[in-house]
Design an enzyme around this catalytic site. Structure first.
Site, mmCIF file in Angstrom:
data_model
loop_
_atom_site.group_PDB
_atom_site.id
_atom_site.type_symbol
_atom_site.label_atom_id
_atom_site.label_comp_id
_atom_site.label_asym_id
_atom_site.label_seq_id
_atom_site.Cartn_x
_atom_site.Cartn_y
_atom_site.Cartn_z
ATOM 1 N N ASP A 1 -50.523 -8.384 -29.849
ATOM 2 C CA ASP A 1 -50.691 -7.056 -29.252
ATOM 3 C C ASP A 1 -51.029 -7.265 -27.771
ATOM 4 O O ASP A 1 -50.129 -7.482 -26.961
ATOM 5 C CB ASP A 1 -51.790 -6.345 -30.052
ATOM 6 C CG ASP A 1 -52.026 -4.889 -29.664
ATOM 7 O OD1 ASP A 1 -51.372 -4.413 -28.724
ATOM 8 O OD2 ASP A 1 -52.862 -4.239 -30.294
ATOM 9 N N PHE B 1 -49.540 1.657 -34.378
ATOM 10 C CA PHE B 1 -50.320 0.902 -35.344
ATOM 11 C C PHE B 1 -49.546 0.767 -36.659
ATOM 12 O O PHE B 1 -49.031 1.748 -37.188
ATOM 13 C CB PHE B 1 -51.661 1.579 -35.598
ATOM 14 C CG PHE B 1 -52.591 0.711 -36.382
ATOM 15 C CD1 PHE B 1 -53.265 -0.337 -35.779
ATOM 16 C CD2 PHE B 1 -52.775 0.936 -37.741
ATOM 17 C CE1 PHE B 1 -54.107 -1.157 -36.510
ATOM 18 C CE2 PHE B 1 -53.624 0.120 -38.483
ATOM 19 C CZ PHE B 1 -54.286 -0.931 -37.865
ATOM 20 N N ILE B 2 -49.466 -0.467 -37.160
ATOM 21 C CA ILE B 2 -48.723 -0.710 -38.402
ATOM 22 C C ILE B 2 -49.605 -1.410 -39.449
ATOM 23 O O ILE B 2 -50.621 -2.015 -39.095
ATOM 24 C CB ILE B 2 -47.463 -1.562 -38.139
ATOM 25 C CG1 ILE B 2 -47.839 -2.877 -37.451
ATOM 26 C CG2 ILE B 2 -46.454 -0.810 -37.281
ATOM 27 C CD1 ILE B 2 -46.731 -3.877 -37.461
ATOM 28 N N ARG C 1 -52.992 -4.853 -46.730
ATOM 29 C CA ARG C 1 -52.444 -6.201 -46.524
ATOM 30 C C ARG C 1 -51.445 -6.595 -47.605
ATOM 31 O O ARG C 1 -50.550 -7.394 -47.382
ATOM 32 C CB ARG C 1 -53.567 -7.257 -46.531
ATOM 33 C CG ARG C 1 -54.525 -7.159 -45.368
ATOM 34 C CD ARG C 1 -55.357 -8.434 -45.284
ATOM 35 N NE ARG C 1 -56.517 -8.282 -44.427
ATOM 36 C CZ ARG C 1 -56.504 -8.399 -43.108
ATOM 37 N NH1 ARG C 1 -55.363 -8.651 -42.482
ATOM 38 N NH2 ARG C 1 -57.611 -8.250 -42.419
HETATM 39 P P1 IMP Z 1 -54.507 -8.880 -29.672
HETATM 40 O O1 IMP Z 1 -55.656 -9.821 -29.474
HETATM 41 O O2 IMP Z 1 -54.702 -7.584 -28.939
HETATM 42 O O3 IMP Z 1 -53.169 -9.521 -29.337
HETATM 43 O O4 IMP Z 1 -54.496 -8.447 -31.191
HETATM 44 C C1 IMP Z 1 -54.018 -9.290 -32.174
HETATM 45 C C2 IMP Z 1 -54.646 -9.015 -33.524
HETATM 46 O O5 IMP Z 1 -54.978 -7.626 -33.681
HETATM 47 C C3 IMP Z 1 -53.649 -9.323 -34.609
HETATM 48 O O6 IMP Z 1 -53.780 -10.653 -35.065
HETATM 49 C C4 IMP Z 1 -53.985 -8.301 -35.679
HETATM 50 O O7 IMP Z 1 -54.970 -8.823 -36.542
HETATM 51 C C5 IMP Z 1 -54.538 -7.142 -34.928
HETATM 52 N N1 IMP Z 1 -53.531 -6.070 -34.702
HETATM 53 C C6 IMP Z 1 -52.847 -5.784 -33.558
HETATM 54 N N2 IMP Z 1 -52.008 -4.756 -33.712
HETATM 55 C C7 IMP Z 1 -52.137 -4.367 -35.004
HETATM 56 C C8 IMP Z 1 -51.493 -3.330 -35.799
HETATM 57 O O8 IMP Z 1 -50.632 -2.560 -35.358
HETATM 58 N N3 IMP Z 1 -51.908 -3.263 -37.099
HETATM 59 C C9 IMP Z 1 -52.846 -4.095 -37.645
HETATM 60 N N4 IMP Z 1 -53.456 -5.070 -36.940
HETATM 61 C C10 IMP Z 1 -53.107 -5.205 -35.637
#
Ligand code: IMP
Ligand code: MG
Length: 178
Positions: free
Chosen positions: A106, A155-156, A168
């Site tokens: 993300d 969000f997914i 999950r």
């Molecule tokens: P980042 O540190 O912002 O890149 O977020 C990464 C982590 O956030 C992922 O490993 C997921 O666990 C969680 N995450 C990010 N987007 C989503 C989503 O759309 N649904 C569920 N979990 C998410």
């Protein structure tokens, strides 16, 4: 199931398992070609990546190891911006190619934390493979070598990804209804 409810939110079908399976099989072929003779160590980032990692590993016919790291960064549907390592590494990765298996990238904060922590162990290289990437949110601080899907900033849940720990187990991926 085209629509589901989890806690207070509604979600609709977004990516079917068959499509996920095809992408992962193609990714496995790519990794086999690149790392078949390199004895890589795969690092599955728990919890979200367990299903992606299992599907990917079943399709990889090369000598390799897999180990698991546990981190947390999300509470609800918003990134907290804080990432912490909860469970450490128990596989020797010094001098070896490491392939990180992530469910979704993300902002990229989690990936940076992981890369920085793994660098201390002096692997030969660290490459990222992710099932999903949100390019519009990604900070682009580290290259994403392998990915299956690029998606918008929605969000997914499903195929390992959760909403407050639920969802999950869903075989397909669902997107939140606005
Ligand atoms: P980042 O540190 O912002 O890149 O977020 C990464 C982590 O956030 C992922 O490993 C997921 O666990 C969680 N995450 C990010 N987007 C989503 C989503 O759309 N649904 C569920 N979990 C998410
Ligand atoms: Mg995750």
């Amino acid at each position: 199931m085209n629509e589901i409810n989890i806690l207070d939110k509604s979600f609709k079908l977004y990516i079917k398992y068959e499509e996920i399976e095809t992408k992962i099989k193609n990714l496995a072929k790519e990794i086999e070609a690149d790392y078949g003779d390199k004895d890589p160590v795969f690092i599955c980032i728990l919890n979200g990546s367990f299903m992606f990692a299992a599907e990917l590993m079943k399709n990889l016919n090369i000598p390799c190891k897999i180990t698991f790291l546990k981190l947390a960064s999300y509470s609800g549907t918003q990134s907290t911006g804080k990432v912490k390592q909860l469970l450490g590494l128990n596989e020797q990765i010094e001098g070896k190619p490491v392939i990180v298996i992530e469910d979704i990238v993300d902002t990229g904060n989690t990936i940076m934390e992981i890369v920085n922590a793994l660098k201390e162990e002096k692997p030969q290289e660290i490459v990222i493979s992710t099932l999903l990437l949100k390019p519009l949110a990604y900070n682009n601080q580290y290259p994403i070598k392998y990915k299956c899907f690029e998606i918008p900033n929605d969000f997914i849940v499903g195929f390992g990804l959760d909403y407050n720990s639920y969802g999950r187990n869903l075989k397909d991926i669902y997107v939140i209804k606005q």
